[in-house]
Structure formats: C-alpha cells, structure tokens
Design an enzyme around this catalytic site. Sequence first.
Site, PDB file in Angstrom:
ATOM      1  N   TYR A   1       0.828  -1.204   0.000  1.00  0.00           N
ATOM      2  CA  TYR A   1       0.000   0.000   0.000  1.00  0.00           C
ATOM      3  C   TYR A   1       0.868   1.261   0.000  1.00  0.00           C
ATOM      4  CZ  TYR A   1      -4.209  -2.791   0.955  1.00  0.00           C
ATOM      5  OH  TYR A   1      -5.262  -3.688   0.881  1.00  0.00           O
TER       6      TYR A   1
ATOM      7  N   TRP B   1     -13.460  -6.340   0.983  1.00  0.00           N
ATOM      8  CA  TRP B   1     -12.871  -5.121   0.436  1.00  0.00           C
ATOM      9  C   TRP B   1     -13.774  -4.561  -0.669  1.00  0.00           C
ATOM     10  CZ3 TRP B   1     -11.223  -4.986  -4.734  1.00  0.00           C
ATOM     11  CH2 TRP B   1     -10.882  -6.201  -5.338  1.00  0.00           C
ATOM     12  N   SER B   2     -13.681  -3.244  -0.849  1.00  0.00           N
ATOM     13  CA  SER B   2     -14.503  -2.512  -1.823  1.00  0.00           C
ATOM     14  C   SER B   2     -16.001  -2.748  -1.613  1.00  0.00           C
ATOM     15  CB  SER B   2     -14.103  -2.904  -3.253  1.00  0.00           C
ATOM     16  OG  SER B   2     -14.522  -1.940  -4.192  1.00  0.00           O
TER      17      SER B   2
ATOM     18  N   ASN C   1      -8.554 -13.084  -1.406  1.00  0.00           N
ATOM     19  CA  ASN C   1      -8.850 -13.344  -2.822  1.00  0.00           C
ATOM     20  C   ASN C   1      -8.623 -14.797  -3.237  1.00  0.00           C
ATOM     21  OD1 ASN C   1      -9.297 -10.422  -3.487  1.00  0.00           O
ATOM     22  ND2 ASN C   1      -7.136 -10.308  -2.935  1.00  0.00           N
TER      23      ASN C   1
ATOM     24  N   GLY D   1     -10.711   8.060   5.142  1.00  0.00           N
ATOM     25  CA  GLY D   1     -10.102   8.792   6.241  1.00  0.00           C
ATOM     26  C   GLY D   1     -11.032   9.822   6.828  1.00  0.00           C
TER      27      GLY D   1
ATOM     28  N   GLY E   1     -15.871   0.576  -4.958  1.00  0.00           N
ATOM     29  CA  GLY E   1     -15.005   1.708  -5.267  1.00  0.00           C
ATOM     30  C   GLY E   1     -15.767   2.989  -5.523  1.00  0.00           C
ATOM     31  N   GLY E   2     -16.969   3.105  -4.944  1.00  0.00           N
ATOM     32  CA  GLY E   2     -17.801   4.283  -5.137  1.00  0.00           C
ATOM     33  C   GLY E   2     -18.698   4.219  -6.351  1.00  0.00           C
ATOM     34  N   ARG E   3     -18.587   3.160  -7.144  1.00  0.00           N
ATOM     35  CA  ARG E   3     -19.380   3.067  -8.374  1.00  0.00           C
ATOM     36  C   ARG E   3     -20.880   2.990  -8.092  1.00  0.00           C
ATOM     37  NH1 ARG E   3     -18.906  -1.303 -11.389  1.00  0.00           N
ATOM     38  NH2 ARG E   3     -17.869  -2.606  -9.836  1.00  0.00           N
TER      39      ARG E   3
ATOM     40  N   PHE F   1     -22.502   4.776  -6.181  1.00  0.00           N
ATOM     41  CA  PHE F   1     -23.035   6.133  -6.028  1.00  0.00           C
ATOM     42  C   PHE F   1     -22.887   6.998  -7.279  1.00  0.00           C
ATOM     43  CE2 PHE F   1     -20.985   4.849  -1.915  1.00  0.00           C
ATOM     44  CZ  PHE F   1     -22.149   4.381  -1.330  1.00  0.00           C
TER      45      PHE F   1
END
Length: 302
Positions: free
Chosen positions: A56, A212-213, A162, A268, A217-219, A221
């Site tokens: 990361y 995760w996600s 995964n 954050g 990833g915001g898709r 919205f």
Amino acid sequence: MSLIKKKIHPNGPEMSHLIAGMMRLNDWNLTITQRIDFIEKCIDLGITTFDHADIYGAYTNEKLFGEALKERPDLRDQIEMISKCGICLTTENRAAHKIKHYDTTPDHINSSVEKSLQNLQTDYLDLLLIHRPDPLMDAAELADCLMNLISDGKILHIGVSNFTTAQYELLQSKLDVPLVTNQIEFSLLHLNPIYDGTFDQAQKLNFSPMIWSPFAGGRIFHEESGVAGRVRHHLEEMHQKYQADIDQIALAWLMTHPSNPLPVLGTGNVDRLKSAVSATEINLDRQDWFKLLKASRGHDVA
C-alpha cells in the site's frame, strides 16, 4: 455508539465489526499528529482493527502508520493490526521487481513480515493474510514458513485474501492451525461470493470473511450504468423506510449475510466512519434484501 468486537473464527482473533482500511493513507496527507488523532477517533468508535498491506502506498503506508505508533506506543495494545504480503509491485521502492508478480516463497514472506513489523513499529501482527493466490505457490513450503512465523511470535493468526475455495482448502490442508478468514471483494455490484461457494465455505468453517470494496469503489453512487442506476434507485427508495442514507443501507445489505462479513472501509473521513457504525444497527427486511439483489442481477431469483 461504539462497536463490540467479535471473534472472526472460533480459534481466531477478536476484531472490530468494521475495519479501517489503510490502502489510501498516503493520499490523505496527514501529519503524524493527525494520524494519531485518526487512530484515536477510530478507537472511540469501536473500530479497533486496521488493515494494511506491504504494497500500500507503493510500500510506504505501513511506515506512515508506524510513525504514529512510535509517537504513541500505548495505542498498540488498543488495536489489532492486519497486514498482507505476496504481491510484488514494480515501483522505484522495489527496483528489483521488473514485472508485477506474486511471490509466496519463504524468503519473500519472511522478508515482507520483517519489513512490516519494522515499518509498523510492532513486535507482532495480529493477522497476516496472503494477499493473492500465487500460481507457483508451494502450499507445504508456505505452510511451514507461516507456522514458523507463528512459533516465533511474529504473527498470531493466518488468513488469505482473494483465494478461491479450492485454494483455501489446499493451504489449510498443510497447516497445523486454522486459516481464520478470506478477505474478498463483495458489494451490490460484485455478487460472486454468494454464488461461487466462498460464503458457503465461510459458514461451513465458521469464519467471518473480510470484505474489500464494499461500495464497489464508489461506483454504486456515481456510475452511469444500468445496474448501478437500478441499485441506486432502490437504495434511495429505502431511505425513508430505514431513516438511513444509501451508503448505510448498502452496508447493511452486506452485513445481513449469515457468514457475518466484516467490511473494510477505505476512508479517512471520520464522519463517514460514524455513519458506517450506525449502519450496523439497521435490520434490513428480507424482502428488501432480495429487492436489492434483483436490482443488481437485473432479474428475480429463480
């Protein structure tokens, strides 16, 4: 309100029901004081588990987090730290990597864990995950390496990320301790774990998968696609019924699954974390759950 910790496996660690994901820590441009403040605010909300990976921030984020713990070592006993390894990125921070690849050899795993411990300013990881299934993974060799790390006290528990059900079973067959989780992608725009056996395996083996996600990833919205539009429409329809924002309903939908998933939140923004904590109180009606499933799939169940 504050979250209550839960065991993610009968023989595994206690983790917070929501996990703070540190993948974008370097993008938040926080000073050390601000990083300490963020950790403290997470703890106050009951979000005590922090998800890292060696890669990361192009191998820089663990050090950023560790700088905060170096200033406030008392925080270490109040939190659980996860890290992942096994992916090798091409970056100026790893000049020896000429191509992105996976490496689950003992040399790489041991070196990665040592670097993570050093960067995170800790003597142990609560949980180590193998980040991606490696087609060249020697399961017996990797298992021996992981068991040695446990014997040395450098990691307390082992999991994967995964992995398919077959890959999970292969590594488990070589270990003397249980794998305690599989961190996987799941959202209203990514339903695979419901149908590929991953969640069935989680229930069978009594572990909580990490997610995760959770918002794709915001898709969910923002994406202008048929599936995202349908999902968004039905989430907005439920806003009044549940007196909740659509992100909270989307999160509640994930957590309704009986495998008891633990979402990893990559924000954050403390207000968004507070909103997510409130989402754990939403009891989604079964028919509403299926309404959202239908919106994602585009058709009724059979």
